[in-house]
Design an enzyme around this catalytic site. Structure first.
Site, PDB file in Angstrom:
ATOM      1  N   GLU A  64       0.839  -1.198   0.000  1.00 61.91           N
ATOM      2  CA  GLU A  64       0.000   0.000   0.000  1.00 61.91           C
ATOM      3  C   GLU A  64       0.878   1.255   0.000  1.00 61.91           C
ATOM      4  OE1 GLU A  64      -2.746  -0.038   3.312  1.00 61.91           O
ATOM      5  OE2 GLU A  64      -3.012   2.121   3.087  1.00 61.91           O
ATOM      6  N   ASP A  68       0.750   3.756  -3.081  1.00 63.81           N
ATOM      7  CA  ASP A  68       0.383   5.146  -2.809  1.00 63.81           C
ATOM      8  C   ASP A  68       1.338   6.094  -3.529  1.00 63.81           C
ATOM      9  OD1 ASP A  68      -0.869   7.325  -1.146  1.00 63.81           O
ATOM     10  OD2 ASP A  68       1.179   7.443  -0.416  1.00 63.81           O
ATOM     11  N   GLU A 138      -4.794   0.646  -3.397  1.00 67.02           N
ATOM     12  CA  GLU A 138      -3.414   1.149  -3.411  1.00 67.02           C
ATOM     13  C   GLU A 138      -2.413  -0.007  -3.412  1.00 67.02           C
ATOM     14  OE1 GLU A 138      -3.405   5.603  -1.529  1.00 67.02           O
ATOM     15  OE2 GLU A 138      -2.992   3.943  -0.176  1.00 67.02           O
TER      16      GLU A 138
END
Lengths: 246, 246
Positions: A64, A68, A138
């Site tokens: 993630e 991101d 993400e």
């Protein structure tokens, strides 16, 4: 042929569940995964995963973190090219309105990721973790990046994620909170006032802290590198608190 | 041959200054620029640039916004691969310690970017804008990304920027500010106390605001998504204020 494609040979040994997962990912991402394990990891949200190796919890949080960053870059470039005459303040603000948990949750539902997650965690109560879809999206971006490289991932983000944003709508509602709150105060006959609380930091890196007072009572606070930014943040917080529609 | 390489034909028309600039960039980036204009734009810091077109100020801020994102992604992946067993909190913290204005300023000096900037703005007082080197380094990353694509830019960042970081040193000093301040208070026989000021936001996205009090006087404040993060930030701010070495 890139070496990583050899990983596709793993497909021979796919279980029934693996086959279903690989097909679902192909449908969502646009191409079969090279390394299915990356996508499996991307689906393990910290709140529902209970596997661990050597005491280390297996979750998608690292993916993630990576996804991101990649998503941020692709959206940054998208806006950079789309708005050649807007300044970086506008670009930053628009990007943060696009890449937020709520918007990503919605997109995860639209592209069908939520369905996969629900099937993976059948029987578990997912409603307690409302950001699970956005977080996983993400992580999926991180997995696609590692599996297929930057340009494939960029295409995936542009064609399958950004396409769901109504960018013009996002921009038209990019709010000037300061004028919102002043407008509101005039309608309600209240007095709005910004009070500087402190200026922290040294000569080079300042942080201003500003309070927004209504009829003399401080109701919200904002911080920022400039007085203007701090006031804008204070106004934003006040709008949230007072439920002033943005 | 990629179409963009045709831009190199512009080199025929380079002025003496352009030739010098292209050579300097080759030395710094590792390859001749395709589109020199991007690099020229990257050097125009808002604080010293005074050109404008149709009232729009020409500055490198948009490139800086893009470069910041690309740099963030490359550093994110670098740490992700370097530390396979560390959690995303550690990765995020280490990244923000690497990609900050002060560190980037230092690197801009090391790779010789500062020399180019000083030559470009000969006669102007640059010392008033101390972050100019770091800002310009980010803009340079943005220019390299647009000029040469992601993988070239990634190689540039890894081989010529990240190489200057002593990552192990950065990690060993990744400070736990809360224990720092408590240690200090015991030595100084003062009483340290964390006071919760407010909890903002809705059920899903909370923001805690915490005050750090010494002998009952609030001296610093911190915000964060959890109480722990807010306390850590308050402790960090207090350490800065009290000049407690980290």
């Amino acid at each position: 042929m890139r070496l990583s494609r050899l990983l596709r040979l793993q497909a021979i040994f796919y279980s029934k569940h693996d086959k279903w997962l690989a097909a679902s990912i192909k449908h969502m991402v646009g191409s079969k995964p090279f390394n299915l394990n990356l996508y499996k990891l991307a689906l393990k949200h910290a709140s529902v995963s209970d596997e661990s190796i050597n005491g280390l919890k297996i979750s998608n949080e690292r993916l993630e973190y990576l996804g991101d960053a990649v998503l941020g870059t692709v959206v940054a470039e998208f806006l950079f090219l789309k708005f050649p005459f807007r300044d970086e303040g506008f670009l930053t603000e628009t990007r943060s309105r696009m890449v937020n948990r709520e918007a990503l949750n919605q997109i995860a539902i639209k592209i069908g990721l939520s369905k996969i997650i629900e099937k993976e965690y059948k029987g578990k109560n997912l409603s307690a973790h409302k950001s699970i879809f956005g977080d996983t999206l993400e992580a999926l971006v991180g997995a696609v990046y590692l599996d297929r490289g930057y340009y494939f991932c960029k295409k995936f983000i542009l064609k399958r994620i950004i396409i769901h944003f109504d960018v013009d709508d996002i921009i038209s509602t990019t709010t000037n909170f300061k004028s919102k709150i002043i407008e509101w105060s005039q309608k309600e006959s209240k007095e709005v006032d910004f009070k500087m609380v402190t200026v922290r930091g040294n000569q080079r890196f300042k942080e201003f802290v500003v309070e927004l007072c209504i009829n003399g009572d401080a109701i919200a606070e904002g911080k920022g590198a400039t007085k203007k930014k701090a006031e804008q943040e204070a106004a934003k917080n006040a709008c949230e608190k007072l439920n002033i529609a943005s």
